[in-house]
Design a protein around this motif. Structure first.
Motif, PDB file in Angstrom:
ATOM      1  N   UNK A  66      27.612 -70.377  -3.127  1.00 39.09           N
ATOM      2  CA  UNK A  66      28.193 -69.664  -1.838  1.00 39.09           C
ATOM      3  C   UNK A  66      27.773 -68.360  -1.971  1.00 39.09           C
ATOM      4  N   UNK A  67      27.430 -67.694  -0.993  1.00 42.33           N
ATOM      5  CA  UNK A  67      27.149 -66.260  -1.221  1.00 42.33           C
ATOM      6  C   UNK A  67      27.866 -65.530   0.159  1.00 42.33           C
ATOM      7  N   UNK A  68      28.379 -64.462  -0.146  1.00 40.35           N
ATOM      8  CA  UNK A  68      28.891 -63.506   0.933  1.00 40.35           C
ATOM      9  C   UNK A  68      28.133 -62.201   1.255  1.00 40.35           C
ATOM     10  N   UNK A  69      27.897 -61.936   2.452  1.00 39.97           N
ATOM     11  CA  UNK A  69      27.212 -60.562   2.843  1.00 39.97           C
ATOM     12  C   UNK A  69      27.915 -59.948   3.878  1.00 39.97           C
ATOM     13  N   UNK A  81      28.972 -64.742  -5.162  1.00 42.26           N
ATOM     14  CA  UNK A  81      28.523 -63.233  -5.371  1.00 42.26           C
ATOM     15  C   UNK A  81      28.706 -62.497  -3.862  1.00 42.26           C
ATOM     16  N   UNK A  82      28.671 -61.282  -3.811  1.00 39.47           N
ATOM     17  CA  UNK A  82      28.947 -60.658  -2.726  1.00 39.47           C
ATOM     18  C   UNK A  82      27.932 -59.407  -2.401  1.00 39.47           C
ATOM     19  N   UNK A  85      35.914 -55.172  -2.998  1.00 40.83           N
ATOM     20  CA  UNK A  85      35.101 -56.608  -3.041  1.00 40.83           C
ATOM     21  C   UNK A  85      34.528 -56.852  -4.393  1.00 40.83           C
ATOM     22  N   UNK A  86      33.839 -55.756  -4.825  1.00 38.61           N
ATOM     23  CA  UNK A  86      33.315 -55.826  -6.273  1.00 38.61           C
ATOM     24  C   UNK A  86      34.250 -55.952  -7.207  1.00 38.61           C
ATOM     25  N   UNK A 132      28.616 -58.464  -7.658  1.00 41.74           N
ATOM     26  CA  UNK A 132      27.540 -58.399  -6.457  1.00 41.74           C
ATOM     27  C   UNK A 132      26.994 -57.130  -6.489  1.00 41.74           C
ATOM     28  N   UNK A 133      26.368 -56.681  -5.378  1.00 52.14           N
ATOM     29  CA  UNK A 133      25.823 -55.369  -5.236  1.00 52.14           C
ATOM     30  C   UNK A 133      25.908 -54.852  -4.020  1.00 52.14           C
ATOM     31  N   UNK A 134      26.085 -53.374  -4.077  1.00 50.22           N
ATOM     32  CA  UNK A 134      26.069 -52.608  -3.007  1.00 50.22           C
ATOM     33  C   UNK A 134      24.827 -51.595  -3.031  1.00 50.22           C
ATOM     34  N   UNK A 135      23.847 -51.655  -1.719  1.00 52.93           N
ATOM     35  CA  UNK A 135      22.678 -50.927  -1.981  1.00 52.93           C
ATOM     36  C   UNK A 135      22.694 -50.001  -0.828  1.00 52.93           C
TER      37      UNK A 135
END
Length: 396
Positions: free
Chosen positions: A76-79, A165-166, A345-346, A351-354
């Motif tokens: 599963x992935x969250x965006x 991951x988000x 969230x992290x 996850x990653x914020x870009x």
């Protein structure tokens, strides 16, 4: 070598450009402040439902989650995209400028939302992935405290919509549109507000010796506070202590009873964050006591340090490089002293914020002349689509 043929390309979103511009301009014309995003949430939910998503509304306020499953995969992935606007009077003069005086999408959340909707439409049409996608449309990012991320988590976001991951993004004026920026580890600062009330003894301006002047005390304190970063924080660390507000008195011939200061305090580690609070309290209390005054100190904790997971950040960087070429990717990008509630969230999931460039000469964020770069709509949508396909496929 992994075969990435068949994954989303920039050209796959080209035909969606006009539709995405229409959606963004509609959202831009109707900005809604934190906790008020009912119309934006309804637009998002309606689009997702029309495209075949399982839609859940009202999560943590006006939050919306669209879920799409394909194949039998268990990953599963969250965006995430944010939806709220700012209390700023727009001065762009654009044909799609805000119709609500004093409210404006001056941070680009209209663009972030539209970018994710673009990816949602593409993914629903192609379904070239094996697993579950949760598209998270979040309210109240600009709230500063008790934010939309906190409210969605408290409302059981990750229990109801599990994410391995988000990911999230923010536009970045000052860098060419379509450029992606990544940094593993601490990327954006914790931001706290400190309110200081200095209680002196008022009196006549001609007899200062009979008073305890809070203006003099506050003036000296402003300079003393600047020594904290210079002399208490390790030079290899980054911190900011800014006095952004100072108020006292009303007329020239009266020494007031009270002076107030408000500070913005930023840091990139929990240890430095704690040190700054301790030093501000100790220095302020000692400085006021030395002058015979009394102080009240209120520390309002804002968003925590945003810490990107190394593995997820490198994965996102690879996806961006595949999509736009290494020459349009900056990694590592310098840490940013701004703050972002995606940090919550992290704290719950890796996850990653870009960042994605919004134009080299574009107005800065939170500026009345700001506008999201429409060139990013298809680029960002293609990135999210390819990221989801890679994460939930053989290329992950």
């Amino acid at each position: 070598m992994t075969d990435h043929t068949g994954l989303c390309r920039l050209s796959d979103l080209a035909a969606s450009r006009e539709e995405l511009e229409t959606i963004r301009h509609q959202i831009h014309q109707h900005p809604e402040l934190s906790y008020e995003e009912a119309e934006t949430a309804a637009l998002v939910a309606g689009k997702l439902e029309a495209w075949g998503y399982d839609v859940t509304r009202g999560i943590g306020g006006h939050g919306v989650v669209g879920t799409l499953k394909a194949g039998s995969g268990t990953r599963t992935i969250g965006i995430r995209a944010d939806m709220d606007a700012l209390p700023i009077r727009e001065q762009t003069g654009l044909p799609y400028a805000s119709r609500h005086d004093g409210k404006m999408h001056a941070c680009g959340h209209d663009g972030h939302t539209t970018v994710l909707l673009g990816a949602a439409q593409y993914l629903a049409r192609t379904r070239r992935f094996d697993g579950t996608i949760h598209l998270i449309f979040q309210p109240a990012e600009e709230a500063g405290s008790n934010s939309g991320a906190q409210q969605m988590i408290a409302d059981g976001l990750f229990e109801r919509f599990p994410c391995d991951a988000i990911y999230g993004l923010h536009n970045h004026p000052g860098v060419a549109a379509g450029t992606f920026m990544f940094r593993p580890g601490p990327f954006m600062a914790a931001c706290d507000t400190v309110k200081i009330a200095i209680h002196g003894k008022g009196g006549h301006a001609a007899r200062p010796h009979l008073s305890v002047d809070p203006i003099v005390i506050a003036s000296g304190l402003v300079m003393q506070l600047q020594t904290i970063v210079a002399r208490n924080v390790d030079p290899t660390e980054t911190a900011v202590v800014t006095v952004g507000s100072m108020h006292a008195g009303h007329v020239a011939n009266v020494i007031p009873e009270l002076a107030t200061l408000e500070l913005s305090v930023r840091s990139f580690s929990d240890d430095v964050r704690a040190l700054l609070e301790t030093r501000i309290r100790t220095l302020t209390e000692a400085h006021a006591a030395a002058h015979g005054a009394r102080v009240e100190i209120e520390v309002i904790r804002g968003y925590p340090v945003l810490v990107n997971a190394a593995r997820e950040t490198e994965f996102a960087r690879q996806v961006a490089a595949e999509l736009v070429g290494e020459e349009n990717v900056i990694a590592p990008f310098p840490a940013i002293a701004g703050s972002e509630d995606f940090a919550y969230f992290l704290q719950e999931r890796p996850g990653c914020f870009l960042r994605i460039g919004n134009g080299a000469g574009a107005p800065m964020l939170h500026n009345a002349h700001y506008d999201f770069a429409d060139d990013n709509l298809t680029v960002g949508a293609a990135f999210w689509a390819r990221l989801a396909e890679r994460y939930l496929g053989a290329g992950a």
